[in-house]
Design a protein around this motif. Structure first.
Motif, short mmCIF file in Angstrom:
data_model
loop_
_atom_site.label_atom_id
_atom_site.label_comp_id
_atom_site.label_asym_id
_atom_site.label_seq_id
_atom_site.Cartn_x
_atom_site.Cartn_y
_atom_site.Cartn_z
N UNK A 126 -9.57 42.18 5.45
CA UNK A 126 -8.90 41.55 6.59
C UNK A 126 -9.51 42.03 7.91
N UNK A 127 -9.96 43.28 7.96
CA UNK A 127 -10.61 43.78 9.17
C UNK A 127 -11.92 43.04 9.42
N UNK A 128 -12.68 42.76 8.37
CA UNK A 128 -13.92 42.00 8.53
C UNK A 128 -13.62 40.58 8.99
N UNK A 129 -12.61 39.97 8.40
CA UNK A 129 -12.24 38.60 8.77
C UNK A 129 -11.82 38.54 10.24
N UNK A 130 -11.05 39.53 10.68
CA UNK A 130 -10.60 39.56 12.08
C UNK A 130 -11.74 39.74 13.05
N UNK A 131 -12.89 40.19 12.55
CA UNK A 131 -14.08 40.36 13.39
C UNK A 131 -15.10 39.26 13.15
N UNK A 132 -14.67 38.15 12.54
CA UNK A 132 -15.50 36.96 12.48
C UNK A 132 -16.20 36.65 11.18
N UNK A 133 -15.99 37.44 10.14
CA UNK A 133 -16.68 37.21 8.87
C UNK A 133 -16.05 36.02 8.13
N UNK A 134 -16.89 35.12 7.63
CA UNK A 134 -16.44 34.03 6.77
C UNK A 134 -17.06 34.10 5.38
N UNK A 135 -18.13 34.88 5.23
CA UNK A 135 -18.74 35.11 3.92
C UNK A 135 -19.01 36.59 3.76
N UNK A 136 -18.65 37.14 2.60
CA UNK A 136 -18.84 38.57 2.36
C UNK A 136 -19.32 38.78 0.94
N UNK A 372 -17.16 28.73 11.24
CA UNK A 372 -17.64 29.02 12.59
C UNK A 372 -16.63 29.85 13.36
N UNK A 373 -17.14 30.47 14.42
CA UNK A 373 -16.32 31.33 15.28
C UNK A 373 -16.55 30.96 16.73
N UNK A 392 -12.60 37.55 19.23
CA UNK A 392 -12.57 36.32 18.44
C UNK A 392 -11.44 35.43 18.91
N UNK A 393 -11.79 34.26 19.43
CA UNK A 393 -10.78 33.31 19.93
C UNK A 393 -10.34 32.35 18.84
N UNK A 394 -11.29 31.81 18.10
CA UNK A 394 -10.99 30.87 17.02
C UNK A 394 -11.92 31.14 15.84
N UNK A 395 -11.41 30.94 14.64
CA UNK A 395 -12.21 31.08 13.43
C UNK A 395 -11.88 29.93 12.51
N UNK A 396 -12.90 29.22 12.06
CA UNK A 396 -12.73 28.17 11.07
C UNK A 396 -13.41 28.59 9.78
N UNK A 402 -8.19 29.29 10.85
CA UNK A 402 -7.49 30.45 10.31
C UNK A 402 -7.13 31.47 11.37
N UNK A 403 -7.66 31.30 12.57
CA UNK A 403 -7.40 32.26 13.66
C UNK A 403 -7.49 31.51 14.96
N UNK A 404 -6.50 31.67 15.81
CA UNK A 404 -6.51 31.03 17.12
C UNK A 404 -5.69 31.84 18.09
N UNK A 405 -6.25 32.10 19.28
CA UNK A 405 -5.51 32.80 20.33
C UNK A 405 -5.63 32.03 21.64
#
Length: 405
Positions: A126-136, A372-373, A392-396, A402-405
């Motif tokens: 979740x920490x990676x995702x919150x910093x923009x990761x979509x593939x790990x 995308x981010x 990170x403002x938005x993450x698709x 999945x993330x929007x501020x």
């Protein structure tokens, strides 16, 4: 933000890094479903295309979703005591030889159930995702029995089912010599080749096979046996190589068509030439270099001159890189190894995807997957320039917000 589930979305006047370079003009980007369908300079946007789109905003920076192509996220226990020991003068090799290092994590991982490992790994991912990761990519390597290695791989697969991220799994059975094979490294390699790899392949749990080719782990000849077994089961290969010494593991891996060679601080000209010929990716891991206080830098200038693509990853793990912030790696790749911000960002997008065999991913172009981010920064270089959570403002992920501020 209202109507965030609209399948057709439009961003205007946005600065785009496409996975390899920063586009010169402010762009308009439209996604529909799981694909990018329009990427044009703002001055060329046909307003007819904007009809029916949900307006996602103007300005700021858009990149492909980040690709973290080398992690060890699934593990039990902690190695904070080793962190202290290193600060008191013990080397990574000394700690490993006295039963610490990887083997201490092996003990804790074997004792944990799948559900316990899942709950331990989830906040790391979740920490990676919150910093923009979509593939790990997530490696095994802390079980070192057939049952425990498969357990780790199953947990990695489950993480990709419960969180909005693409998980690529790698079997790293040849990571360390388990205590029950203390005086029989060839016997353990037999187990990896004859039982572990076939079992992982049969269950469809591994997307690739990795080795740790190093004097404190396995020889070049032993690692080549692992690669031959992987190839026999149709699995791509990669290698931890030339991290602590130059054994020639990278050149051998390249001869077998390795997707990547990772760490490579001690890589020589012959290894670079072999990587170039094989079109292997050099995975740069500044987190481990930083944490271990190493001084031997990977040959960045020579890799650059040879045209070997360089990926950047966290190497997130409990011992040598307990760092779970991908954008920090962008900064460290620049400050420690003198990559340019554009090289570092390409290393965690397009080249990171190539290191996983995901050709065409990690890109922001028409027809690409809408991973995308959108970042609250002025230029793509700013992502490497500052170490600052929360940008990170938005993450698709596959077209879903999945993330929007």
């Amino acid at each position: 933000m209202s109507n965030t589930n609209t399948k057709r979305r439009l961003w205007r006047d946005i600065h785009v890094f496409d996975g390899l370079r920063t586009l010169p003009d402010p762009m308009a980007v439209i996604t529909e479903g799981a694909r990018v369908v329009t990427l044009v300079p703002m001055r060329e946007l046909d307003e007819g295309l904007a009809e029916g789109c949900h307006d996602m905003g103007r300005g700021r920076v858009m990149t492909p979703g980040l690709v973290d192509c080398h992690t060890h996220l699934v593990f039990g226990g902690s190695r904070a005591d080793e962190f202290e020991a290193r600060l008191e003068g013990a080397s990574y090799e000394e700690i490993a030889r006295r039963g610490g290092g990887i083997l201490s994590t092996v003990t804790a991982t074997r004792e944990a159930t799948e559900d316990e490992l899942l709950e331990l790994a989830r906040p790391r991912l979740e920490a990676l995702i919150a910093d923009g990761v979509t593939t790990v990519e997530i490696k095994s390597g802390y079980g070192l029995t057939v049952e425990d290695e498969l357990k780790m791989l199953r947990v990695a697969r489950r993480l990709g089912e419960v969180l909005p991220v693409r998980v690529v799994t790698t079997l790293l059975g040849a990571h360390a010599l388990p205590p029950e094979f203390k005086d029989d490294s060839d016997g353990y390699i037999d187990l990896v080749c004859q039982e572990m790899i076939p079992a992982a392949a049969q269950e469809g749990l591994a997307d690739a096979v990795d080795v740790f080719c190093e004097k404190i782990a396995f020889s070049v000849a032993q690692c080549e046996r692992v690669f031959e077994a992987a190839e026999a089961h149709g699995l791509p290969i990669k290698a931890h190589a030339e991290q602590l010494s130059n054994l020639g593991g990278t050149a051998m891996a390249a001869r077998h068509g390795a997707l990547s060679a990772d760490h490579i601080e001690y890589l020589d000209e012959a290894g670079i030439a072999a990587m170039r010929k094989a079109r292997s990716v050099a995975v740069i891991l500044p987190g481990a270099f930083h944490t271990l206080g190493e001084t031997q830098q990977p040959p960045i200038a020579a890799l650059r001159e040879a045209g070997v693509p360089m990926a950047v990853a966290t190497d997130a793990n409990p011992g040598s890189s307990p760092l779970f912030m991908p954008t920090l790696m962008l900064n460290l790749a620049c400050t420690l190894f003198r990559l340019t911000p554009q090289e570092a960002l390409a290393g965690m997008t397009a080249h990171g995807a190539t290191a996983l065999g995901l050709k065409g991913e990690g890109r922001l172009q028409e027809g690409a997957t809408a991973d995308l981010c959108v970042w609250d920064i002025d230029t793509p270089a700013a992502l490497a320039y500052a170490v600052q959570p929360g940008r990170l403002r938005q993450r698709l992920f596959q077209g879903e917000l999945t993330h929007a501020v």
